[in-house]
Design a protein around this motif. Structure first.
Motif, PDB file in Angstrom:
ATOM      1  N   PHE A   1       1.465  -0.934  -0.568  1.00  0.00           N
ATOM      2  CA  PHE A   1      -0.109  -0.173  -0.064  1.00  0.00           C
ATOM      3  C   PHE A   1       0.788   0.862  -0.141  1.00  0.00           C
ATOM      4  N   PHE A   2       2.383   1.422   0.472  1.00  0.00           N
ATOM      5  CA  PHE A   2       2.908   2.349   1.174  1.00  0.00           C
ATOM      6  C   PHE A   2       3.823   2.634  -0.215  1.00  0.00           C
ATOM      7  N   SER A   3       4.482   1.104  -0.892  1.00  0.00           N
ATOM      8  CA  SER A   3       5.688   1.249  -1.391  1.00  0.00           C
ATOM      9  C   SER A   3       5.303   1.990  -3.208  1.00  0.00           C
TER      10      SER A   3
ATOM     11  N   GLY B   1       1.091  -2.784  -8.813  1.00  0.00           N
ATOM     12  CA  GLY B   1       0.731  -2.476  -9.947  1.00  0.00           C
ATOM     13  C   GLY B   1       0.514  -1.597  -9.993  1.00  0.00           C
ATOM     14  N   PHE B   2       0.822  -0.313  -9.177  1.00  0.00           N
ATOM     15  CA  PHE B   2       0.512   0.824  -9.008  1.00  0.00           C
ATOM     16  C   PHE B   2       1.274   1.138  -8.313  1.00  0.00           C
ATOM     17  N   GLU B   3       1.452   2.383  -8.322  1.00  0.00           N
ATOM     18  CA  GLU B   3       1.972   3.455  -7.413  1.00  0.00           C
ATOM     19  C   GLU B   3       2.127   3.592  -6.477  1.00  0.00           C
ATOM     20  N   GLY B   4       2.328   3.762  -5.134  1.00  0.00           N
ATOM     21  CA  GLY B   4       2.604   3.441  -3.171  1.00  0.00           C
ATOM     22  C   GLY B   4       1.991   4.780  -2.475  1.00  0.00           C
ATOM     23  N   LEU B   5       0.948   4.803  -1.381  1.00  0.00           N
ATOM     24  CA  LEU B   5       0.617   6.012  -1.667  1.00  0.00           C
ATOM     25  C   LEU B   5       0.991   7.180  -1.715  1.00  0.00           C
ATOM     26  N   PHE B   6       3.142   7.147  -1.058  1.00  0.00           N
ATOM     27  CA  PHE B   6       3.489   8.343  -1.061  1.00  0.00           C
ATOM     28  C   PHE B   6       3.678   8.660  -2.524  1.00  0.00           C
ATOM     29  N   SER B   7       3.939   8.061  -3.424  1.00  0.00           N
ATOM     30  CA  SER B   7       4.324   8.828  -4.717  1.00  0.00           C
ATOM     31  C   SER B   7       2.759   9.680  -5.577  1.00  0.00           C
ATOM     32  N   ARG B   8       1.953   8.645  -5.183  1.00  0.00           N
ATOM     33  CA  ARG B   8       0.863   9.203  -4.912  1.00  0.00           C
ATOM     34  C   ARG B   8       0.483  10.454  -4.947  1.00  0.00           C
TER      35      ARG B   8
ATOM     36  N   ARG C   1      -8.580  11.996   0.252  1.00  0.00           N
ATOM     37  CA  ARG C   1      -9.317  11.111   0.476  1.00  0.00           C
ATOM     38  C   ARG C   1      -9.150  10.232  -0.457  1.00  0.00           C
ATOM     39  N   PHE C   2      -9.812  10.497  -1.446  1.00  0.00           N
ATOM     40  CA  PHE C   2      -9.539   9.916  -2.699  1.00  0.00           C
ATOM     41  C   PHE C   2      -8.212   8.863  -3.106  1.00  0.00           C
ATOM     42  N   LEU C   3      -6.759  10.079  -2.731  1.00  0.00           N
ATOM     43  CA  LEU C   3      -6.074   9.741  -3.010  1.00  0.00           C
ATOM     44  C   LEU C   3      -5.246   8.940  -2.456  1.00  0.00           C
ATOM     45  N   MET C   4      -6.522   8.814  -0.985  1.00  0.00           N
ATOM     46  CA  MET C   4      -5.085   7.582   0.023  1.00  0.00           C
ATOM     47  C   MET C   4      -5.718   6.283  -0.187  1.00  0.00           C
ATOM     48  N   MET C   5      -6.766   6.067  -0.366  1.00  0.00           N
ATOM     49  CA  MET C   5      -7.455   4.988  -1.295  1.00  0.00           C
ATOM     50  C   MET C   5      -6.572   4.192  -1.628  1.00  0.00           C
ATOM     51  N   ALA C   6      -6.488   2.597  -1.207  1.00  0.00           N
ATOM     52  CA  ALA C   6      -5.508   1.591  -1.571  1.00  0.00           C
ATOM     53  C   ALA C   6      -6.558   1.332  -2.816  1.00  0.00           C
ATOM     54  N   GLN C   7      -5.353   0.116  -4.260  1.00  0.00           N
ATOM     55  CA  GLN C   7      -5.637   0.076  -4.720  1.00  0.00           C
ATOM     56  C   GLN C   7      -5.465  -1.233  -5.525  1.00  0.00           C
ATOM     57  N   ASP C   8      -6.407  -1.679  -6.039  1.00  0.00           N
ATOM     58  CA  ASP C   8      -6.203  -3.828  -6.488  1.00  0.00           C
ATOM     59  C   ASP C   8      -7.022  -3.208  -8.236  1.00  0.00           C
ATOM     60  N   VAL C   9      -7.268  -5.021  -8.430  1.00  0.00           N
ATOM     61  CA  VAL C   9      -7.657  -4.845  -9.585  1.00  0.00           C
ATOM     62  C   VAL C   9      -8.820  -6.251  -9.697  1.00  0.00           C
TER      63      VAL C   9
END
Length: 264
Positions: A73-75, A82-89, A204-212
């Motif tokens: 989630f953070f990396s 498959g996505f950018e981490g939270l800090f990158s976003r 809140r949107f930027l800090m949401m976790a991502q998945d496929v």
């Protein structure tokens, strides 16, 4: 934490973990969370509160080496996540402290002062083995009975701990500090550096976790339950989803090709 809190999930007293984000310029704590164990949800909740208090997104985050900080989630490991981490976003550069090196963690000095509050708690467990209260010693049965009579066997709740910590942080922030603050109070220095505020909904949107996940006949199966909306009718493909770790009541479904929101 060096005192016990009633675990709302088990009903038993437990030493919980306090996650703190500290403003390095003023040394003032600006966001925190209490959880039974260090985990991604606690760190994200504390970071969100810190950003809202700071009024802007920080440029650099100086992090501990805990496993939760290095989670997917953070990396920013794009191959793995498959996505950018939270800090990158959020556009935050990350620096990690040296492992097993307390001197490289400025927040540890703050926790030394925080022991003042811990010693005032009725469920204080001591800051070290040598400093354990008598009631916790194996042979001190009289001390244990006296403590049970004084407290009635009650332990502070999670809400009471949050209120006590918030009050102590506020009081500590008003104390004039020597050194780099030159006699100013941490809270006053913190206020001088605050930003103009951030959009809470956008944050809140930027800090949401991502998945496929795949969209099936009954919608999307995630977190042990089904998520469905009329907009998913007839769709049979994989889609990006975003979800709030603190609020699993709904998820956002995004078209991976166009990046447009399909539905909530």
């Amino acid at each position: 934490l060096n005192f016990e809190i009633l675990n709302p999930w088990t009903g038993k007293p437990k030493r919980m973990t306090l996650i703190v984000w500290q403003d390095m310029r003023s040394t003032h704590p600006c966001g925190w969370e209490i959880m039974p164990t260090e985990n991604t949800q606690a760190i994200a909740a504390a970071l969100r509160r810190a950003i809202l208090a700071l009024g802007k997104i920080p440029k650099v985050a100086y992090l501990d080496n805990g496993r939760a900080f290095a989670s997917r989630f953070f990396s920013a490991d794009l191959e793995q996540a498959g996505f950018e981490g939270l800090f990158s976003r959020l556009g935050i550069e990350t620096i990690f402290a040296w492992p097993y090196h307390g001197q490289s963690k400025p927040v540890e000095r703050f926790f030394g002062s925080f022991a003042e509050l811990e010693r005032m708690c009725p469920s204080y467990t001591g800051t070290s083995i040598d400093a354990k209260p008598p009631r916790m010693m194996r042979s001190e049965k009289l001390q244990k009975r006296a403590w049970d009579q004084l407290t009635g066997g009650h332990c502070i709740t999670l809400e009471q701990a949050h209120r006590a910590i918030a009050a102590w942080f506020a009081e500590w922030g008003q104390r004039p500090s020597t050194g780099k603050l030159k006699g100013e109070a941490p809270a006053d220095v913190f206020v001088k550096g605050r930003g103009d505020g951030v959009d809470a909904a956008e944050l809140r949107f930027l800090m949401m976790a991502q998945d496929v996940k795949s969209i099936g006949r009954n919608g999307i199966h995630f977190l042990g339950q089904r998520y469905y909306a009329p907009e998913l009718y007839g769709r049979r493909h994989r889609a990006e989803i975003r979800y709030d770790l603190a609020d699993p009541s709904s998820i956002l479904v995004i078209d991976p090709k166009t990046g447009e929101l399909i539905c909530e």
